[in-house]
Design a protein around this motif. Structure first.
Motif, PDB file in Angstrom:
ATOM      1  N   ALA A  14       9.459  26.652 -13.530  1.00  0.00           N
ATOM      2  CA  ALA A  14       8.541  27.519 -12.773  1.00  0.00           C
ATOM      3  C   ALA A  14       9.117  28.928 -12.623  1.00  0.00           C
ATOM      4  CB  ALA A  14       8.264  26.901 -11.408  1.00  0.00           C
ATOM      5  N   SER A  15      10.424  29.026 -12.359  1.00  0.00           N
ATOM      6  CA  SER A  15      11.053  30.340 -12.183  1.00  0.00           C
ATOM      7  C   SER A  15      11.002  31.157 -13.466  1.00  0.00           C
ATOM      8  CB  SER A  15      12.509  30.181 -11.747  1.00  0.00           C
ATOM      9  OG  SER A  15      12.585  29.454 -10.574  1.00  0.00           O
ATOM     10  N   THR A  16      11.174  30.484 -14.578  1.00  0.00           N
ATOM     11  CA  THR A  16      11.119  31.187 -15.874  1.00  0.00           C
ATOM     12  C   THR A  16       9.743  31.835 -16.066  1.00  0.00           C
ATOM     13  OG1 THR A  16      12.665  29.584 -16.818  1.00  0.00           O
ATOM     14  CG2 THR A  16      11.413  30.922 -18.362  1.00  0.00           C
ATOM     15  N   VAL A  17       8.697  31.042 -15.815  1.00  0.00           N
ATOM     16  CA  VAL A  17       7.340  31.572 -15.997  1.00  0.00           C
ATOM     17  C   VAL A  17       7.052  32.679 -14.972  1.00  0.00           C
ATOM     18  CG1 VAL A  17       4.885  31.003 -15.934  1.00  0.00           C
ATOM     19  CG2 VAL A  17       6.500  29.435 -16.993  1.00  0.00           C
ATOM     20  N   PHE A  18       7.443  32.451 -13.728  1.00  0.00           N
ATOM     21  CA  PHE A  18       7.214  33.480 -12.691  1.00  0.00           C
ATOM     22  C   PHE A  18       7.933  34.778 -13.052  1.00  0.00           C
ATOM     23  CE2 PHE A  18       6.320  30.417  -8.900  1.00  0.00           C
ATOM     24  CZ  PHE A  18       5.119  30.086  -9.492  1.00  0.00           C
ATOM     25  N   GLY A  19       9.181  34.653 -13.471  1.00  0.00           N
ATOM     26  CA  GLY A  19       9.961  35.854 -13.790  1.00  0.00           C
ATOM     27  C   GLY A  19       9.325  36.665 -14.904  1.00  0.00           C
ATOM     28  N   ILE A  20       8.904  35.986 -15.960  1.00  0.00           N
ATOM     29  CA  ILE A  20       8.349  36.695 -17.120  1.00  0.00           C
ATOM     30  C   ILE A  20       6.984  37.304 -16.799  1.00  0.00           C
ATOM     31  CG2 ILE A  20       7.446  36.366 -19.462  1.00  0.00           C
ATOM     32  CD1 ILE A  20       9.642  34.284 -19.867  1.00  0.00           C
ATOM     33  N   THR A  21       6.171  36.567 -16.044  1.00  0.00           N
ATOM     34  CA  THR A  21       4.783  37.026 -15.851  1.00  0.00           C
ATOM     35  C   THR A  21       4.606  37.986 -14.676  1.00  0.00           C
ATOM     36  OG1 THR A  21       4.290  35.062 -14.518  1.00  0.00           O
ATOM     37  CG2 THR A  21       3.816  34.929 -16.870  1.00  0.00           C
ATOM     38  N   GLN A  22       5.524  37.955 -13.723  1.00  0.00           N
ATOM     39  CA  GLN A  22       5.315  38.760 -12.515  1.00  0.00           C
ATOM     40  C   GLN A  22       6.086  40.078 -12.501  1.00  0.00           C
ATOM     41  OE1 GLN A  22       2.938  37.649 -10.338  1.00  0.00           O
ATOM     42  NE2 GLN A  22       2.726  36.040 -11.883  1.00  0.00           N
ATOM     43  N   ARG A  23       6.921  40.327 -13.502  1.00  0.00           N
ATOM     44  CA  ARG A  23       7.697  41.562 -13.533  1.00  0.00           C
ATOM     45  C   ARG A  23       7.547  42.237 -14.902  1.00  0.00           C
ATOM     46  NH1 ARG A  23       7.300  40.892  -9.022  1.00  0.00           N
ATOM     47  NH2 ARG A  23       8.836  40.903  -7.346  1.00  0.00           N
ATOM     48  N   GLU A  24       7.902  43.515 -14.952  1.00  0.00           N
ATOM     49  CA  GLU A  24       7.632  44.312 -16.149  1.00  0.00           C
ATOM     50  C   GLU A  24       8.815  44.386 -17.118  1.00  0.00           C
ATOM     51  OE1 GLU A  24       4.866  46.737 -16.636  1.00  0.00           O
ATOM     52  OE2 GLU A  24       3.661  45.845 -15.046  1.00  0.00           O
ATOM     53  N   THR A  25      10.001  44.701 -16.602  1.00  0.00           N
ATOM     54  CA  THR A  25      11.146  44.899 -17.492  1.00  0.00           C
ATOM     55  C   THR A  25      12.018  43.651 -17.541  1.00  0.00           C
ATOM     56  OG1 THR A  25      12.552  45.755 -15.719  1.00  0.00           O
ATOM     57  CG2 THR A  25      11.160  47.347 -16.869  1.00  0.00           C
ATOM     58  N   PRO A  26      12.761  43.457 -18.638  1.00  0.00           N
ATOM     59  CA  PRO A  26      13.625  42.276 -18.753  1.00  0.00           C
ATOM     60  C   PRO A  26      14.600  42.129 -17.587  1.00  0.00           C
ATOM     61  CG  PRO A  26      13.439  43.352 -20.871  1.00  0.00           C
ATOM     62  CD  PRO A  26      12.741  44.242 -19.887  1.00  0.00           C
ATOM     63  N   ARG A  27      15.178  43.246 -17.139  1.00  0.00           N
ATOM     64  CA  ARG A  27      16.123  43.174 -16.020  1.00  0.00           C
ATOM     65  C   ARG A  27      15.449  42.652 -14.750  1.00  0.00           C
ATOM     66  NH1 ARG A  27      21.023  45.364 -14.548  1.00  0.00           N
ATOM     67  NH2 ARG A  27      21.228  45.893 -12.337  1.00  0.00           N
ATOM     68  N   GLN A  28      14.241  43.186 -14.469  1.00  0.00           N
ATOM     69  CA  GLN A  28      13.501  42.730 -13.291  1.00  0.00           C
ATOM     70  C   GLN A  28      13.090  41.268 -13.435  1.00  0.00           C
ATOM     71  OE1 GLN A  28      10.326  45.621 -13.321  1.00  0.00           O
ATOM     72  NE2 GLN A  28      11.244  46.782 -11.639  1.00  0.00           N
ATOM     73  N   MET A  29      12.737  40.870 -14.671  1.00  0.00           N
ATOM     74  CA  MET A  29      12.337  39.479 -14.911  1.00  0.00           C
ATOM     75  C   MET A  29      13.467  38.524 -14.582  1.00  0.00           C
ATOM     76  SD  MET A  29      10.355  39.817 -18.532  1.00  0.00           S
ATOM     77  CE  MET A  29       8.878  40.786 -18.721  1.00  0.00           C
ATOM     78  N   ILE A  30      14.681  38.861 -15.049  1.00  0.00           N
ATOM     79  CA  ILE A  30      15.834  37.987 -14.813  1.00  0.00           C
ATOM     80  C   ILE A  30      16.133  37.904 -13.320  1.00  0.00           C
ATOM     81  CG2 ILE A  30      18.325  37.756 -15.188  1.00  0.00           C
ATOM     82  CD1 ILE A  30      17.843  39.038 -17.971  1.00  0.00           C
TER      83      ILE A  30
END
Lengths: 56, 151
Positions: A14-30
């Motif tokens: 769930a965290s992987t999907v939330f991170g990728i879909t809810q943020r714009e840049t790779p750093r913010q996603m992680i």
């Protein structure tokens, strides 16, 4: 599979999907993915202890 | 220009977006082609919407997450909803439908339990439902990338 393993797997996916879909840049996603993961697992551990003491 | 480049951050698109007052960092919306293709593809096959837009890394991680959660649910002997008798069944079925082709294939192959008989089966049922919901979120994200709402 133990309860905790199921919680960790659920939190990971769930965290992987939330991170990728809810943020714009790779750093913010992680950062957001790790944040969600810690919240998922942390809240599960906290609630488990609360239920443990309620049941006593 | 390739289909996948129409909404990507090419120099041409960046210039167009800057002049139309688009959100900084967001890609300009293009109405050329079928804009719902990444949405539909992402729903049918996890990660396919991002692959269409050549977002290989994001697509791979999303596909691995949705597939991982769905397969884990099946391995835990979770139930795949086939019919709805009450409101909870309806909500579960809607969640399962989010899995797209995974749901159809699992129904055709008779995967998943008909009745939850073990404790882990109940969790597995939730894993399968949540996999569908996560897949819908991923498909909507692909649509946002396609329309330029997100970069």
């Amino acid at each position: 599979m133990t309860h905790f393993t199921a919680v960790v797997l659920f939190a990971l996916f769930a965290s992987t999907v939330f991170g990728i879909t809810q943020r714009e840049t790779p750093r913010q996603m992680i950062r957001y993915g790790i944040y969600c993961f810690v919240l998922f697992v942390g809240s599960a551990i906290l609630l488990s202890w609360v239920m443990y003491f309620i049941a006593r | 220009m390739r289909y996948s480049q129409k909404s990507m951050a090419t120099e041409e698109n960046k210039n167009n977006g800057a002049s139309s007052g688009a959100k900084p960092g967001a890609q300009p919306a293009t109405q050329e082609g079928f804009v719902f293709l990444p949405l539909i593809a992402g729903w049918l096959v996890p990660g396919a919407g991002h692959f269409l837009l050549r977002k290989w890394g994001r697509g791979s991680l999303l596909a691995a997450s949705v597939l991982g959660m769905f397969v884990t649910g099946l391995l835990m002997q979770g139930k795949v909803y086939s019919s709805a008798h009450d409101i909870l069944d309806i909500l579960g079925l809607i969640g399962d439908l989010g899995n797209g082709l995974l749901f159809i294939v699992s129904r055709l192959a008779n995967l998943g339990a008909d009745q939850v008989q073990v404790t882990t089966g109940d969790w597995g049922t939730r894993f399968i439902v949540v996999a569908g919901l996560l897949n819908v979120i991923s498909a909507v994200d692909a649509h946002n990338l396609r329309t330029g709402r997100k970069s």
